[in-house]
Design a protein around this motif. Structure first.
Motif, PDB file in Angstrom:
ATOM      1  N   ALA A   1       4.698  50.588  46.266  1.00 54.28           N
ATOM      2  CA  ALA A   1       4.913  49.223  45.776  1.00 54.28           C
ATOM      3  C   ALA A   1       5.024  49.152  44.256  1.00 54.28           C
ATOM      4  CB  ALA A   1       3.777  48.322  46.257  1.00 54.28           C
ATOM      5  N   LYS A   2       5.054  50.290  43.590  1.00 52.06           N
ATOM      6  CA  LYS A   2       5.172  50.355  42.115  1.00 52.06           C
ATOM      7  C   LYS A   2       4.032  49.604  41.421  1.00 52.06           C
ATOM      8  CE  LYS A   2      10.219  50.725  42.124  1.00 52.06           C
ATOM      9  NZ  LYS A   2      11.462  50.170  41.567  1.00 52.06           N
ATOM     10  N   GLN A   3       2.819  49.756  41.943  1.00 47.37           N
ATOM     11  CA  GLN A   3       1.695  48.995  41.416  1.00 47.37           C
ATOM     12  C   GLN A   3       1.283  49.389  39.995  1.00 47.37           C
ATOM     13  OE1 GLN A   3       1.657  50.898  44.169  1.00 47.37           O
ATOM     14  NE2 GLN A   3      -0.313  51.821  44.546  1.00 47.37           N
ATOM     15  N   TYR A   4       1.698  50.541  39.518  1.00 45.74           N
ATOM     16  CA  TYR A   4       1.319  50.948  38.159  1.00 45.74           C
ATOM     17  C   TYR A   4       2.373  50.571  37.119  1.00 45.74           C
ATOM     18  CZ  TYR A   4      -2.486  53.236  40.440  1.00 45.74           C
ATOM     19  OH  TYR A   4      -3.607  53.462  41.191  1.00 45.74           O
ATOM     20  N   ARG A   5       3.567  50.235  37.554  1.00 47.25           N
ATOM     21  CA  ARG A   5       4.662  49.908  36.627  1.00 47.25           C
ATOM     22  C   ARG A   5       4.283  48.791  35.663  1.00 47.25           C
ATOM     23  NH1 ARG A   5       9.549  47.415  39.407  1.00 47.25           N
ATOM     24  NH2 ARG A   5       7.910  45.898  39.720  1.00 47.25           N
ATOM     25  N   ASP A   6       3.673  47.725  36.165  1.00 47.93           N
ATOM     26  CA  ASP A   6       3.363  46.573  35.322  1.00 47.93           C
ATOM     27  C   ASP A   6       2.310  46.874  34.261  1.00 47.93           C
ATOM     28  OD1 ASP A   6       5.198  45.206  36.833  1.00 47.93           O
ATOM     29  OD2 ASP A   6       3.706  44.236  38.105  1.00 47.93           O
ATOM     30  N   PHE A   7       1.579  47.966  34.433  1.00 47.59           N
ATOM     31  CA  PHE A   7       0.556  48.360  33.460  1.00 47.59           C
ATOM     32  C   PHE A   7       1.102  49.321  32.410  1.00 47.59           C
ATOM     33  CE2 PHE A   7      -1.743  47.251  37.334  1.00 47.59           C
ATOM     34  CZ  PHE A   7      -2.627  46.303  36.841  1.00 47.59           C
ATOM     35  N   LEU A   8       2.382  49.628  32.495  1.00 43.06           N
ATOM     36  CA  LEU A   8       3.012  50.566  31.571  1.00 43.06           C
ATOM     37  C   LEU A   8       4.139  49.864  30.817  1.00 43.06           C
ATOM     38  CD1 LEU A   8       3.260  53.608  34.021  1.00 43.06           C
ATOM     39  CD2 LEU A   8       1.431  53.107  32.396  1.00 43.06           C
ATOM     40  N   PRO A   9       3.768  48.895  29.974  1.00 39.20           N
ATOM     41  CA  PRO A   9       4.812  48.126  29.295  1.00 39.20           C
ATOM     42  C   PRO A   9       5.583  48.977  28.289  1.00 39.20           C
ATOM     43  CG  PRO A   9       2.680  47.624  28.345  1.00 39.20           C
ATOM     44  CD  PRO A   9       2.430  48.526  29.529  1.00 39.20           C
ATOM     45  N   LYS A  10       6.791  48.587  28.079  1.00 39.38           N
ATOM     46  CA  LYS A  10       7.647  49.184  27.054  1.00 39.38           C
ATOM     47  C   LYS A  10       8.038  50.628  27.328  1.00 39.38           C
ATOM     48  CE  LYS A  10       5.843  46.049  23.610  1.00 39.38           C
ATOM     49  NZ  LYS A  10       5.099  45.870  22.413  1.00 39.38           N
ATOM     50  N   VAL A  11       7.882  51.079  28.574  1.00 35.70           N
ATOM     51  CA  VAL A  11       8.391  52.400  28.930  1.00 35.70           C
ATOM     52  C   VAL A  11       9.582  52.197  29.854  1.00 35.70           C
ATOM     53  CG1 VAL A  11       6.110  53.487  28.740  1.00 35.70           C
ATOM     54  CG2 VAL A  11       6.934  52.779  30.990  1.00 35.70           C
ATOM     55  N   ASN A  12      10.385  53.219  29.988  1.00 37.05           N
ATOM     56  CA  ASN A  12      11.502  53.202  30.916  1.00 37.05           C
ATOM     57  C   ASN A  12      10.990  53.817  32.223  1.00 37.05           C
ATOM     58  OD1 ASN A  12      13.864  53.486  32.333  1.00 37.05           O
ATOM     59  ND2 ASN A  12      14.968  54.537  30.693  1.00 37.05           N
ATOM     60  N   TYR A  13      10.515  52.965  33.135  1.00 36.03           N
ATOM     61  CA  TYR A  13       9.852  53.377  34.370  1.00 36.03           C
ATOM     62  C   TYR A  13      10.871  53.577  35.493  1.00 36.03           C
ATOM     63  CZ  TYR A  13       7.056  52.952  38.650  1.00 36.03           C
ATOM     64  OH  TYR A  13       6.486  53.157  39.880  1.00 36.03           O
ATOM     65  N   SER A  14      10.701  54.644  36.242  1.00 36.12           N
ATOM     66  CA  SER A  14      11.459  54.872  37.473  1.00 36.12           C
ATOM     67  C   SER A  14      10.475  55.225  38.581  1.00 36.12           C
ATOM     68  CB  SER A  14      12.445  56.033  37.310  1.00 36.12           C
ATOM     69  OG  SER A  14      13.434  55.734  36.360  1.00 36.12           O
ATOM     70  N   GLY A  15      10.743  54.721  39.775  1.00 32.52           N
ATOM     71  CA  GLY A  15       9.908  55.032  40.923  1.00 32.52           C
ATOM     72  C   GLY A  15      10.654  55.888  41.928  1.00 32.52           C
ATOM     73  N   LEU A  16       9.938  56.819  42.540  1.00 34.52           N
ATOM     74  CA  LEU A  16      10.490  57.699  43.573  1.00 34.52           C
ATOM     75  C   LEU A  16       9.589  57.642  44.789  1.00 34.52           C
ATOM     76  CD1 LEU A  16      11.820  61.291  43.207  1.00 34.52           C
ATOM     77  CD2 LEU A  16      10.033  60.819  44.869  1.00 34.52           C
ATOM     78  N   ASP A  17      10.182  57.455  45.946  1.00 37.08           N
ATOM     79  CA  ASP A  17       9.431  57.516  47.198  1.00 37.08           C
ATOM     80  C   ASP A  17      10.407  57.838  48.325  1.00 37.08           C
ATOM     81  OD1 ASP A  17       7.295  57.383  49.040  1.00 37.08           O
ATOM     82  OD2 ASP A  17       6.441  55.647  48.019  1.00 37.08           O
ATOM     83  N   LEU A  18       9.861  58.228  49.437  1.00 38.52           N
ATOM     84  CA  LEU A  18      10.682  58.515  50.610  1.00 38.52           C
ATOM     85  C   LEU A  18      11.320  57.215  51.109  1.00 38.52           C
ATOM     86  CD1 LEU A  18       8.252  60.922  52.478  1.00 38.52           C
ATOM     87  CD2 LEU A  18      10.324  61.544  51.214  1.00 38.52           C
ATOM     88  N   PRO A  19      12.535  57.271  51.587  1.00 40.93           N
ATOM     89  CA  PRO A  19      13.205  56.042  52.022  1.00 40.93           C
ATOM     90  C   PRO A  19      12.491  55.317  53.158  1.00 40.93           C
ATOM     91  CG  PRO A  19      14.617  57.983  52.373  1.00 40.93           C
ATOM     92  CD  PRO A  19      13.362  58.455  51.713  1.00 40.93           C
ATOM     93  N   ASP A  20      11.715  56.037  53.957  1.00 39.73           N
ATOM     94  CA  ASP A  20      11.033  55.398  55.084  1.00 39.73           C
ATOM     95  C   ASP A  20       9.572  55.046  54.782  1.00 39.73           C
ATOM     96  OD1 ASP A  20      10.152  58.008  54.979  1.00 39.73           O
ATOM     97  OD2 ASP A  20      10.366  58.391  57.126  1.00 39.73           O
ATOM     98  N   SER A  21       9.184  55.070  53.514  1.00 44.95           N
ATOM     99  CA  SER A  21       7.802  54.715  53.153  1.00 44.95           C
ATOM    100  C   SER A  21       7.521  53.262  53.523  1.00 44.95           C
ATOM    101  CB  SER A  21       7.583  54.903  51.647  1.00 44.95           C
ATOM    102  OG  SER A  21       6.334  54.336  51.275  1.00 44.95           O
ATOM    103  N   PRO A  22       6.385  53.014  54.191  1.00 48.99           N
ATOM    104  CA  PRO A  22       6.059  51.636  54.567  1.00 48.99           C
ATOM    105  C   PRO A  22       5.556  50.797  53.390  1.00 48.99           C
ATOM    106  CG  PRO A  22       4.300  53.117  55.246  1.00 48.99           C
ATOM    107  CD  PRO A  22       5.416  53.985  54.698  1.00 48.99           C
TER     108      PRO A  22
END
Length: 192
Positions: free
Chosen positions: A31-52
């Motif tokens: 759910a990208k729960q850490y993205r919002d705590f990392l301001p001003k970075v260029n964030y990318s998320g990776l996960d398996l396509p079937d992740s619930p």
């Protein structure tokens, strides 16, 4: 929709390593729960396509053992309680090494060996490792053993910021009455 749960000590540790404009990749982002705590970075998320746990489109919908991007493009890669579940963690770490820039860092937030053993019985974690076992896999993936650091104790400084409680916790750990549930290792890619 899955609930976004972020561990506060992981947020604090990540914030120690980030600077504005860094390119950051989270492996097993859900759910990208850490993205919002990392301001001003260029964030990318990776996960398996079937992740619930996925709640929005991913930048990388794939396995971590074959990341579809150029070499040496990320400054920081991290994964929270994910690498122990990978079918071939060494291959995932090799890919992380490949896509990290020189002097880039991989932070592995994983459970301690006892917790992993319990999860393996319940959920099928593929790896049950301690620091030396994880270090060996990271070294086999290309990271120099001289560039590995165990920073697991940083959890204590976030959970117990006052000196008296921190000292008491350290003493309990020293005599074996308490153990951290987390193993946190930083692997730095060597400069060319």
């Amino acid at each position: 929709m899955p609930e976004k749960i972020a561990y506060p000590y992981i947020v604090r540790i990540l914030q120690e390593f980030i600077q504005p404009d860094l390119k950051v990749l989270e492996i097993g982002c859900g759910a990208k729960q850490y993205r919002d705590f990392l301001p001003k970075v260029n964030y990318s998320g990776l996960d398996l396509p079937d992740s619930p746990y996925i709640v929005e489109p991913l930048e990388f919908s794939c396995s971590a053992d074959n990341i579809p991007t150029d070499d040496s493009c990320f400054d920081l890669i991290f994964g929270v309680a994910t690498f122990c579940l990978h079918e071939d963690p060494k291959k995932s770490f090799q890919e992380c090494y490949r896509v990290l820039k020189p002097s880039g860092k991989l932070i592995v937030f994983d459970y301690n060996a006892a917790t992993l053993a319990s999860l393996a019985q319940k959920n099928g974690a593929t790896e049950v490792w301690n620091y030396s076992g994880l270090s060996a896999v990271l070294a086999a993936a290309g990271f120099s053993s001289n560039n590995l650091r165990n920073i697991s104790q940083m959890v204590d400084y976030v959970d117990y910021p006052d000196v008296l409680r921190l000292t008491f916790r350290k003493l309990r750990r020293l005599v074996g009455l308490e153990a951290s549930n987390w193993m946190i290792v930083v692997a730095e890619k060597a400069e060319y």
